[in-house]
Each structure stands twice: as structure tokens, then as C-alpha cells.
Scaffold this active site. Sequence first.
Site, PDB file in Angstrom:
ATOM      1  N   GLY A 280       0.858  -1.189   0.000  1.00 43.68           N
ATOM      2  CA  GLY A 280       0.000   0.000   0.000  1.00 43.68           C
ATOM      3  C   GLY A 280       0.891   1.235   0.000  1.00 43.68           C
ATOM      4  O   GLY A 280       1.330   1.689  -1.050  1.00 43.68           O
TER       5      GLY A 280
ATOM      6  N   ILE B 229     -23.197  20.677  14.671  1.00 46.26           N
ATOM      7  CA  ILE B 229     -24.090  21.844  14.566  1.00 46.26           C
ATOM      8  C   ILE B 229     -25.530  21.390  14.298  1.00 46.26           C
ATOM      9  O   ILE B 229     -26.488  21.984  14.790  1.00 46.26           O
ATOM     10  CB  ILE B 229     -23.570  22.813  13.465  1.00 46.26           C
TER      11      ILE B 229
ATOM     12  N   GLU C 164      -4.618   7.716  -2.384  1.00 50.16           N
ATOM     13  CA  GLU C 164      -3.557   8.428  -3.113  1.00 50.16           C
ATOM     14  C   GLU C 164      -2.422   8.855  -2.177  1.00 50.16           C
ATOM     15  O   GLU C 164      -1.847   9.930  -2.307  1.00 50.16           O
ATOM     16  CB  GLU C 164      -4.130   9.576  -3.954  1.00 50.16           C
TER      17      GLU C 164
ATOM     18  N   THR D  21      -1.526   7.896   2.110  1.00 54.62           N
ATOM     19  CA  THR D  21      -2.058   8.311   3.416  1.00 54.62           C
ATOM     20  C   THR D  21      -1.446   9.663   3.795  1.00 54.62           C
ATOM     21  O   THR D  21      -0.397  10.053   3.266  1.00 54.62           O
ATOM     22  CB  THR D  21      -1.661   7.292   4.507  1.00 54.62           C
TER      23      THR D  21
END
Length: 381
Positions: free
Chosen positions: A131, A337, A363, A365
Site C-alpha cells: 500500500g 451543529i 492516493e 495516506t
Amino acid sequence: MDFELSQDHKVLRDSVREFVEHEVKPIARQIDEEHMIPDALVAKMADLGLLGSYLPEELGGAGMDLLSYILVVEEVSKACASSGVLISAHTSLCCGPILSFGNEEQQRRWLPDLTSGRSIGCFLLTEPDAGSDAGSIKTSYRREGDDFVITGSKIFITNGGYRGTGIVFATSDRSLKHKGISAFIVDLTTPGVEVLRNEEKMGIRGSYTTAFALDQVRVPAANLLGREGEGFKIAMDTLNGGRIGIAAQALGIAEGAFERALAYSKVRKQFGAPICDNQAIQFKLADMHARIEGARLVTYRAAWLKDAGKNYTLDSALSKMLASEAATFVTKEAIQIHGGYGFICDYEVERMYRDAKITEIYEGTNEVQRVVISKLLLADR
Ligand code: CAA
């Protein structure tokens, strides 16, 4: 220094905004729930030129600059992050390397199909054991006559489910580490390419995230992108560009959530007054706005640097890092909120919160972005 968008950029942004308002926003929840983007929407985006914003017109693109593409991804992602990443992965990660590293024949063979949406592009780098450490991929290739034969497996491939066009990375010799990697343009309907699954995910549910098995996939030698051994350089260069696209997606998600939270804070009454009368809410709005504006400046500047032909590696990593962290912060505050309403699906901010998280991961970490940034800061040591 001029912080105004040009007239052309404003016209583009406003026309994409209108398109999104009518065609994307009304079905964003459906896209999330049905885990797919309707083909009709993909076709409309292609007709508008959104699948090839910065590609030359003679190759079917819209002939605009990178900042235009960033504005497109941002506007689409305000309403639907899945549609935003479809455009981003397709353009930056598939059209981009063919444009930058492909020869004329490859550009003419592949790009018109991609810019017209007849084929959706993807980028097959990541593997189960590779990865962040992209240089350690195991997918291998060998030369056989006029072909290359590729075998291995790939995971987490955005847009993979379309089985369109893929940039596939494979190694000839793992002992060469990143220098053994080459890149190939592959028609993903070629025999030997098998879709193992499209993943079930927390967010960007309308976007395909696909696992592939590649079993003796025979690719003509003409599909080699760049030269043998240049694959890692092509991957890194492509990701430098791609990360600005993800920054734009994250920025859009943050803006979409902020718009809703701001509007809600003005109409929601508690204790006899709109909740925006409370300083606790006002400070949240100020902090959300600050994160968005900071991320926007850095993202647009990274795009401007690339358009100007200047070095943008550090700025692209910075934009992806800042914008994705703005997106997770802003979407979380937008739910707060909204109170209990923020937690239910009707108010959309819960979807945006789920969609935002991946921008800190794919793309590269944000830990990898910090590696890229700090290496460049310390490069002269
Ligand atoms: N730009 C240009 N060149 C770069 C680069 C960059 N950002 N990062 C590294 N390089 C170059 C180095 O200069 C070096 O070049 P030389 O061989 O000429 O010296 C070469 O690449 C090797 O560099 P490193 O020794 O630093 O490489 P490394 O193995 O330690 O890894 C890394 C560096 C930055 C961690 C890199 O592996 C990386 O970016 N990893 C993340 C991969 C990634 O982003 N994957 C996402 C895939 S796409 C996706 O998410 C799914 C999707 O479909 C959207």
C-alpha cells in the site's frame, strides 16, 4: 499576485455548479444508497467535458488547464464525493500518465475513448501487501515475443468496476526494488483480468473500489508506458498530480458540509433564538471557514504551480494533507451543529462525514504526505 479566478474559470465554475445543482445533487443520496453512479450521469459528465478537462481538444479533451479541472472536481464533490472521485481518478490517474508519458500513437489509441467516457480509467498500483510501500509490489511481468504477460493481484482500485482502461504496474525483478517496475496500459476486458469483488465501504459508496486477479494477462508490447523500469517514476509523478485532485475532492466535501451547517444554524431555533446566536456555534463556523479557506489557497496554488510548469511535489502533498484534514474536521463539526438531525440520513452531513475519511487515506495516506513533505524540507542535509 492575483487571488481572483479568471473570467474563464468563473464561467466554468458557475456552469458546473448549475449542472451539479440539477443533475447531481438530487441523486447524491441515491448514489450512496444504491452504491452506484447511474450510467446516464457518467454520460452527461462526459458530454460536458468533465472527463477530460485538461486534455487537448484534438484528443477529445476540453483543452483547459489543471486549475479548471480542480474547480470541476471541487464543485461536483460539494454534492457527491463519489462522482468527484470518479472524475479525479479517471482524469489524474489514467488520462494523466498517458498524456505525460505516452507516445503519440498511445495517446491517439486510448485518450479519445477515455475523454468521451466510452472507457473509464483507473490506476492499478496497490496490492494486498503493498500500500504505502508501493515500491514492493509483487505483480510480475515477463516478455514473450511481441507481448508482455502480467500476473498478480491488485486491490483498492478506484473505478475498477467499470473494467475500462487501467494503468497497471508490475515488476520484472523484485530484487531491483522500485527500479524493476514498469507501467502498462491495459484494456481491463483482456482475458485473464478477473474482478474479484467491489468492496463494501464506509463512504464514497457510489464509487467502485475493486479487487482484481491478473492471471497471465497478455498485453501487446506497444502498451508499455514509457520505458521498462520507469514505472515507479511514472507512478510517483502521476500521484503528485492526482493528490491535487483529491485535495479538490476533499475541499468540495468540506464546502458542501459547511454550506449546510451555516444555513441550518440560521434557521434552527433553540431557547427562543437561532442557534447561530450562540458563540459556541459562531466559533465552530469560524474554525470551519478558516480550514476551508486555508485548504483552498494551498490547493489552487498547487494547481497553479503545475500549470506554470514549476515544481509542485511538495505543494501537492501539502494540499492533499491540509484539504483532507479540513474535510474530516468540517464534516464532523457540521454534524455537531445539526445535533441529532446531523446523525440521520436526511440531512446529508452524515454522508459527507463518511465520505471525507477516505481523503486522508487514498492516493497516499497523510502519513505518506508528511514523509514526502519532510523529505523535501530536509533535502539539502
Ligand atoms: N515524486 C517524484 N519522485 C518521487 C516521489 C514523488 N512524490 N517520491 C519518491 N520519488 C522518487 C525518489 O526521488 C526516488 O528516485 P530515484 O530512484 O531517482 O532516487 C524514488 O522515487 C524512490 O524513492 P524512495 O526511496 O523515497 O521510495 P520509497 O520506496 O521509500 O517510497 C513513498 C516513497 C513516498 C513512500 C512512495 O512509496 C509513496 O508515495 N507511497 C504511497 C503510494 C500511494 O500513494 N498509493 C496510492 C495508490 S492510488 C490509490 O490510492 C487508489 C486509487 O485508485 C485512488
